[in-house]
Design a protein around this motif. Structure first.
Motif, PDB file in Angstrom:
ATOM      1  N   MET A 230      88.966 107.016 -37.143  1.00 21.68           N
ATOM      2  CA  MET A 230      88.594 105.600 -37.169  1.00 21.68           C
ATOM      3  C   MET A 230      88.326 105.080 -35.757  1.00 21.68           C
ATOM      4  O   MET A 230      87.350 104.370 -35.524  1.00 21.68           O
ATOM      5  N   PHE A 231      89.175 105.418 -34.818  1.00 25.13           N
ATOM      6  CA  PHE A 231      88.984 104.969 -33.440  1.00 25.13           C
ATOM      7  C   PHE A 231      87.677 105.518 -32.864  1.00 25.13           C
ATOM      8  O   PHE A 231      86.913 104.786 -32.217  1.00 25.13           O
ATOM      9  N   SER A 232      87.408 106.780 -33.110  1.00 20.61           N
ATOM     10  CA  SER A 232      86.175 107.390 -32.602  1.00 20.61           C
ATOM     11  C   SER A 232      84.941 106.768 -33.226  1.00 20.61           C
ATOM     12  O   SER A 232      83.945 106.513 -32.538  1.00 20.61           O
ATOM     13  N   SER A 233      84.979 106.501 -34.515  1.00 16.81           N
ATOM     14  CA  SER A 233      83.805 105.919 -35.175  1.00 16.81           C
ATOM     15  C   SER A 233      83.565 104.487 -34.708  1.00 16.81           C
ATOM     16  O   SER A 233      82.413 104.083 -34.519  1.00 16.81           O
ATOM     17  N   ILE A 234      84.617 103.723 -34.488  1.00 14.10           N
ATOM     18  CA  ILE A 234      84.453 102.356 -33.971  1.00 14.10           C
ATOM     19  C   ILE A 234      83.902 102.399 -32.553  1.00 14.10           C
ATOM     20  O   ILE A 234      83.016 101.620 -32.196  1.00 14.10           O
ATOM     21  N   ARG A 235      84.392 103.306 -31.762  1.00 13.41           N
ATOM     22  CA  ARG A 235      83.930 103.418 -30.373  1.00 13.41           C
ATOM     23  C   ARG A 235      82.455 103.818 -30.304  1.00 13.41           C
ATOM     24  O   ARG A 235      81.679 103.236 -29.536  1.00 13.41           O
ATOM     25  N   ILE A 236      82.044 104.770 -31.117  1.00 20.52           N
ATOM     26  CA  ILE A 236      80.653 105.210 -31.117  1.00 20.52           C
ATOM     27  C   ILE A 236      79.739 104.125 -31.677  1.00 20.52           C
ATOM     28  O   ILE A 236      78.656 103.874 -31.144  1.00 20.52           O
ATOM     29  N   SER A 237      80.170 103.451 -32.741  1.00 26.11           N
ATOM     30  CA  SER A 237      79.317 102.394 -33.294  1.00 26.11           C
ATOM     31  C   SER A 237      79.183 101.232 -32.318  1.00 26.11           C
ATOM     32  O   SER A 237      78.127 100.588 -32.259  1.00 26.11           O
ATOM     33  N   SER A 238      80.197 100.974 -31.527  1.00 29.89           N
ATOM     34  CA  SER A 238      80.116  99.931 -30.510  1.00 29.89           C
ATOM     35  C   SER A 238      79.118 100.313 -29.421  1.00 29.89           C
ATOM     36  O   SER A 238      78.368  99.458 -28.933  1.00 29.89           O
ATOM     37  N   ARG A 239      79.089 101.573 -29.055  1.00 32.99           N
ATOM     38  CA  ARG A 239      78.143 102.044 -28.040  1.00 32.99           C
ATOM     39  C   ARG A 239      76.718 102.030 -28.567  1.00 32.99           C
ATOM     40  O   ARG A 239      75.758 101.932 -27.801  1.00 32.99           O
ATOM     41  N   PHE A 240      76.555 102.132 -29.872  1.00 27.16           N
ATOM     42  CA  PHE A 240      75.225 102.160 -30.480  1.00 27.16           C
ATOM     43  C   PHE A 240      74.731 100.764 -30.834  1.00 27.16           C
ATOM     44  O   PHE A 240      73.612 100.379 -30.499  1.00 27.16           O
ATOM     45  N   ALA A 241      75.567  99.972 -31.506  1.00 23.10           N
ATOM     46  CA  ALA A 241      75.138  98.666 -32.007  1.00 23.10           C
ATOM     47  C   ALA A 241      75.215  97.566 -30.953  1.00 23.10           C
ATOM     48  O   ALA A 241      74.402  96.637 -30.977  1.00 23.10           O
ATOM     49  N   GLY A 242      76.145  97.639 -30.047  1.00 19.31           N
ATOM     50  CA  GLY A 242      76.291  96.602 -29.020  1.00 19.31           C
ATOM     51  C   GLY A 242      75.036  96.391 -28.199  1.00 19.31           C
ATOM     52  O   GLY A 242      74.577  95.254 -28.026  1.00 19.31           O
ATOM     53  N   PRO A 243      74.416  97.453 -27.689  1.00 19.95           N
ATOM     54  CA  PRO A 243      73.180  97.271 -26.937  1.00 19.95           C
ATOM     55  C   PRO A 243      72.049  96.681 -27.782  1.00 19.95           C
ATOM     56  O   PRO A 243      71.266  95.875 -27.289  1.00 19.95           O
TER      57      PRO A 243
ATOM     58  N   SER B 283      71.655  94.534 -18.351  1.00 15.95           N
ATOM     59  CA  SER B 283      72.143  95.891 -18.150  1.00 15.95           C
ATOM     60  C   SER B 283      73.142  96.195 -19.253  1.00 15.95           C
ATOM     61  O   SER B 283      73.742  95.295 -19.825  1.00 15.95           O
ATOM     62  N   PHE B 284      73.276  97.457 -19.550  1.00  9.90           N
ATOM     63  CA  PHE B 284      74.239  97.897 -20.553  1.00  9.90           C
ATOM     64  C   PHE B 284      75.460  98.462 -19.858  1.00  9.90           C
ATOM     65  O   PHE B 284      75.451  98.706 -18.649  1.00  9.90           O
ATOM     66  N   ARG B 285      76.490  98.680 -20.658  1.00 10.42           N
ATOM     67  CA  ARG B 285      77.683  99.305 -20.104  1.00 10.42           C
ATOM     68  C   ARG B 285      77.389 100.756 -19.735  1.00 10.42           C
ATOM     69  O   ARG B 285      76.387 101.316 -20.159  1.00 10.42           O
ATOM     70  N   LYS B 286      78.263 101.350 -18.981  1.00  7.45           N
ATOM     71  CA  LYS B 286      78.030 102.689 -18.423  1.00  7.45           C
ATOM     72  C   LYS B 286      77.751 103.741 -19.504  1.00  7.45           C
ATOM     73  O   LYS B 286      76.835 104.539 -19.377  1.00  7.45           O
ATOM     74  N   ASN B 287      78.515 103.765 -20.576  1.00  3.35           N
ATOM     75  CA  ASN B 287      78.398 104.826 -21.572  1.00  3.35           C
ATOM     76  C   ASN B 287      77.629 104.406 -22.828  1.00  3.35           C
ATOM     77  O   ASN B 287      77.680 105.097 -23.835  1.00  3.35           O
ATOM     78  N   ASP B 288      76.906 103.287 -22.790  1.00  2.00           N
ATOM     79  CA  ASP B 288      76.162 102.835 -23.961  1.00  2.00           C
ATOM     80  C   ASP B 288      74.950 103.719 -24.213  1.00  2.00           C
ATOM     81  O   ASP B 288      74.370 104.287 -23.288  1.00  2.00           O
ATOM     82  N   PHE B 289      74.575 103.787 -25.493  1.00  2.00           N
ATOM     83  CA  PHE B 289      73.315 104.417 -25.847  1.00  2.00           C
ATOM     84  C   PHE B 289      72.189 103.438 -25.525  1.00  2.00           C
ATOM     85  O   PHE B 289      72.430 102.278 -25.211  1.00  2.00           O
ATOM     86  N   TRP B 290      70.948 103.873 -25.624  1.00  2.00           N
ATOM     87  CA  TRP B 290      69.761 103.040 -25.417  1.00  2.00           C
ATOM     88  C   TRP B 290      69.622 102.570 -23.965  1.00  2.00           C
ATOM     89  O   TRP B 290      69.009 101.539 -23.707  1.00  2.00           O
ATOM     90  N   SER B 291      70.152 103.299 -23.011  1.00  5.50           N
ATOM     91  CA  SER B 291      70.095 102.834 -21.620  1.00  5.50           C
ATOM     92  C   SER B 291      68.667 102.747 -21.100  1.00  5.50           C
ATOM     93  O   SER B 291      68.378 101.904 -20.244  1.00  5.50           O
ATOM     94  N   ASP B 292      67.748 103.573 -21.594  1.00  6.81           N
ATOM     95  CA  ASP B 292      66.374 103.483 -21.134  1.00  6.81           C
ATOM     96  C   ASP B 292      65.653 102.267 -21.712  1.00  6.81           C
ATOM     97  O   ASP B 292      64.691 101.767 -21.128  1.00  6.81           O
ATOM     98  N   THR B 293      66.129 101.758 -22.827  1.00  2.51           N
ATOM     99  CA  THR B 293      65.515 100.598 -23.458  1.00  2.51           C
ATOM    100  C   THR B 293      65.690  99.350 -22.603  1.00  2.51           C
ATOM    101  O   THR B 293      64.779  98.523 -22.520  1.00  2.51           O
ATOM    102  N   VAL B 294      66.813  99.201 -21.955  1.00 10.19           N
ATOM    103  CA  VAL B 294      67.052  98.011 -21.143  1.00 10.19           C
ATOM    104  C   VAL B 294      66.079  97.956 -19.966  1.00 10.19           C
ATOM    105  O   VAL B 294      65.649  96.866 -19.569  1.00 10.19           O
ATOM    106  N   ASP B 295      65.686  99.089 -19.442  1.00 10.10           N
ATOM    107  CA  ASP B 295      64.699  99.093 -18.359  1.00 10.10           C
ATOM    108  C   ASP B 295      63.353  98.569 -18.851  1.00 10.10           C
ATOM    109  O   ASP B 295      62.687  97.788 -18.166  1.00 10.10           O
ATOM    110  N   ASP B 296      62.959  98.982 -20.065  1.00  8.69           N
ATOM    111  CA  ASP B 296      61.702  98.505 -20.641  1.00  8.69           C
ATOM    112  C   ASP B 296      61.749  97.009 -20.920  1.00  8.69           C
ATOM    113  O   ASP B 296      60.783  96.281 -20.656  1.00  8.69           O
ATOM    114  N   ILE B 297      62.866  96.530 -21.441  1.00 10.12           N
ATOM    115  CA  ILE B 297      63.019  95.101 -21.719  1.00 10.12           C
ATOM    116  C   ILE B 297      62.955  94.302 -20.412  1.00 10.12           C
ATOM    117  O   ILE B 297      62.318  93.239 -20.357  1.00 10.12           O
TER     118      ILE B 297
END
Length: 97
Positions: free
Chosen positions: A14-27, A48-62
């Motif tokens: 549960m902790f891992s799934s919440i952590r991964i979904s936060s890294r995916f959905a938060g950005p 800017s996104f947090r250090k370990n977030d997914f979609w880090s290249d998307t923020v540069d485009d935005i």
């Protein structure tokens, strides 16, 4: 033994799934918020996104799009409200229903 193993592993899973979904959905939530601000004509700060977030290249485009809009908007007469830029097709709303 299966119940004990499940009881031990469930909090970890549960902790891992919440952590991964936060890294995916938060950005994506931040990207949506930024796009809405840009559509309204607001000047948005560089994101800017947090250090370990997914979609880090998307923020540069935005950020590139936001910088371009900051340059183009003052030079054009585009209304910040997107509904003011809509073109009527000649039919009334009542005729379409």
């Amino acid at each position: 033994p299966y119940m004990v193993a499940s009881a031990v592993l469930l909090p970890i899973v549960m902790f891992s799934s919440i952590r991964i979904s936060s890294r995916f959905a938060g950005p994506m939530v931040r990207v949506r918020r930024t796009l809405k601000e840009l559509a309204r004509g607001d000047t948005t700060p560089m994101r800017s996104f947090r250090k370990n977030d997914f979609w880090s290249d998307t923020v540069d485009d935005i950020n590139e799009i936001a910088a371009l809009l900051r340059q183009v908007r003052p030079a054009t007469s585009v209304a910040p409200n997107p509904e003011e830029n809509l073109v009527s097709c000649g039919a009334s709303d009542e005729a379409l229903e």
